[in-house]
Design a protein around this motif. Structure first.
Motif, PDB file in Angstrom:
ATOM      1  N   ASP A   1       0.782  -1.284   0.117  1.00  0.00           N
ATOM      2  CA  ASP A   1       0.051   0.134  -0.114  1.00  0.00           C
ATOM      3  C   ASP A   1       1.067   1.207   0.038  1.00  0.00           C
ATOM      4  O   ASP A   1       1.420   1.515   1.058  1.00  0.00           O
ATOM      5  CB  ASP A   1      -1.086  -0.029   1.123  1.00  0.00           C
ATOM      6  N   PHE A   2       1.388   1.643  -1.107  1.00  0.00           N
ATOM      7  CA  PHE A   2       2.187   2.818  -1.441  1.00  0.00           C
ATOM      8  C   PHE A   2       2.000   3.580  -2.552  1.00  0.00           C
ATOM      9  O   PHE A   2       1.227   3.180  -3.451  1.00  0.00           O
ATOM     10  CB  PHE A   2       3.730   2.237  -1.274  1.00  0.00           C
ATOM     11  N   GLN A   3       2.707   4.717  -2.467  1.00  0.00           N
ATOM     12  CA  GLN A   3       3.000   5.559  -3.627  1.00  0.00           C
ATOM     13  C   GLN A   3       4.342   5.413  -4.152  1.00  0.00           C
ATOM     14  O   GLN A   3       5.207   5.466  -3.508  1.00  0.00           O
ATOM     15  CB  GLN A   3       2.449   6.825  -3.521  1.00  0.00           C
ATOM     16  N   VAL A   4       4.468   5.634  -5.456  1.00  0.00           N
ATOM     17  CA  VAL A   4       5.960   5.703  -6.271  1.00  0.00           C
ATOM     18  C   VAL A   4       5.893   7.381  -6.557  1.00  0.00           C
ATOM     19  O   VAL A   4       4.997   7.916  -7.334  1.00  0.00           O
ATOM     20  CB  VAL A   4       5.891   4.933  -7.298  1.00  0.00           C
ATOM     21  N   LEU A   5       6.903   7.928  -6.178  1.00  0.00           N
ATOM     22  CA  LEU A   5       7.344   9.191  -6.366  1.00  0.00           C
ATOM     23  C   LEU A   5       8.341   9.421  -7.424  1.00  0.00           C
ATOM     24  O   LEU A   5       9.210   8.819  -6.985  1.00  0.00           O
ATOM     25  CB  LEU A   5       7.477  10.166  -5.382  1.00  0.00           C
ATOM     26  N   GLN A   6       8.569  10.336  -8.461  1.00  0.00           N
ATOM     27  CA  GLN A   6       9.496  10.805  -9.154  1.00  0.00           C
ATOM     28  C   GLN A   6       9.964  12.053  -9.002  1.00  0.00           C
ATOM     29  O   GLN A   6       9.057  13.036  -9.150  1.00  0.00           O
ATOM     30  CB  GLN A   6       9.487  10.286 -10.424  1.00  0.00           C
ATOM     31  N   HIS A   7      11.185  12.471  -8.213  1.00  0.00           N
ATOM     32  CA  HIS A   7      11.636  13.851  -7.962  1.00  0.00           C
ATOM     33  C   HIS A   7      10.364  14.642  -7.094  1.00  0.00           C
ATOM     34  O   HIS A   7       9.879  15.613  -7.480  1.00  0.00           O
ATOM     35  CB  HIS A   7      11.845  14.504  -9.319  1.00  0.00           C
TER      36      HIS A   7
ATOM     37  N   GLY B   1       2.864   6.785  -9.229  1.00  0.00           N
ATOM     38  CA  GLY B   1       2.109   5.658  -9.426  1.00  0.00           C
ATOM     39  C   GLY B   1       1.390   5.379  -7.809  1.00  0.00           C
ATOM     40  O   GLY B   1       2.182   5.870  -7.165  1.00  0.00           O
ATOM     41  N   LYS B   2       0.438   4.593  -7.785  1.00  0.00           N
ATOM     42  CA  LYS B   2      -0.060   4.218  -6.581  1.00  0.00           C
ATOM     43  C   LYS B   2      -0.268   2.759  -6.775  1.00  0.00           C
ATOM     44  O   LYS B   2      -0.843   2.021  -7.635  1.00  0.00           O
ATOM     45  CB  LYS B   2      -1.476   4.724  -6.294  1.00  0.00           C
ATOM     46  N   VAL B   3      -0.016   1.965  -5.534  1.00  0.00           N
ATOM     47  CA  VAL B   3      -0.119   0.585  -5.510  1.00  0.00           C
ATOM     48  C   VAL B   3      -0.991   0.203  -4.226  1.00  0.00           C
ATOM     49  O   VAL B   3      -0.779   0.745  -3.123  1.00  0.00           O
ATOM     50  CB  VAL B   3       1.124  -0.097  -5.305  1.00  0.00           C
ATOM     51  N   SER B   4      -1.921  -0.808  -4.324  1.00  0.00           N
ATOM     52  CA  SER B   4      -2.506  -1.176  -3.265  1.00  0.00           C
ATOM     53  C   SER B   4      -3.172  -2.543  -3.541  1.00  0.00           C
ATOM     54  O   SER B   4      -3.240  -3.074  -4.423  1.00  0.00           O
ATOM     55  CB  SER B   4      -3.885  -0.376  -3.092  1.00  0.00           C
ATOM     56  N   LYS B   5      -2.927  -3.490  -2.135  1.00  0.00           N
ATOM     57  CA  LYS B   5      -3.292  -4.848  -2.459  1.00  0.00           C
ATOM     58  C   LYS B   5      -4.850  -4.979  -2.291  1.00  0.00           C
ATOM     59  O   LYS B   5      -5.649  -4.347  -1.661  1.00  0.00           O
ATOM     60  CB  LYS B   5      -2.853  -5.416  -1.181  1.00  0.00           C
TER      61      LYS B   5
END
Length: 165
Positions: free
Chosen positions: A105-111, A116-120
């Protein structure tokens, strides 16, 4: 925004599964090496062209995984030494993972920008994840991060079950 879904097959020996879109069409194929050293996971597009490769480092005191996208290393996931709970860190240039990535359950950040967002997905047979792609150019990296983290979790679970025998 693009929605993708990753559903692993529970009893797949080689670690084969697909990434699907909202219409349940295959978008990516993920194949893990079976009985091969080093352990790898290859992520391929629909033409079977490899877009990412995840490799577990061999002969390392603590587990370490390297993630390559389009032939360049984008991040490393490594286990930190701790006595109680397993701790892992993600090293990546310009890419950060915020949230509870151990529970998917997290977010991917670039700079600093969310890409992107991920959830189970709960109450499913096997592990299933919903992946929201907010920056199309980061799609391969985000899918590789999700597969790599899941690979680390599977490796940790295997090590834990082997230790209790």
């Amino acid at each position: 925004m693009k929605q993708l879904y990753i559903k692993q097959k529970v009893f797949s020996l080689g670690g084969k599964f697909t990434v699907k879109d909202q219409q349940e069409r295959d978008v990516y194929f993920v194949e893990g090496s079976f009985m091969q050293i080093p352990k790898t996971f290859s992520i391929m597009d629909t033409t079977r062209e490899e877009i990412a490769l995840i490799t577990k480092k061999v002969f390392s005191f603590l587990p370490k995984f390297f993630v390559e996208v389009d032939g360049r290393e984008v991040l490393t996931i490594k286990k930190e030494f701790s006595f109680f709970k397993a701790r892992y860190t993600i090293d990546a240039a310009g890419v950060e993972v915020h949230g509870n990535w151990w529970d998917m359950d997290f977010q991917v950040l670039q700079h600093g920008k969310v890409v992107g967002k991920v959830s189970k997905e709960w109450f499913t047979w096997g592990d299933s994840y919903q992946v929201q792609i907010l920056d199309q150019e980061m799609e391969g990296v985000i899918i590789a991060i999700v597969v790599a983290i899941d690979c680390v979790k599977a490796d940790q679970a295997a090590a834990s079950s082997a230790a209790t025998m």
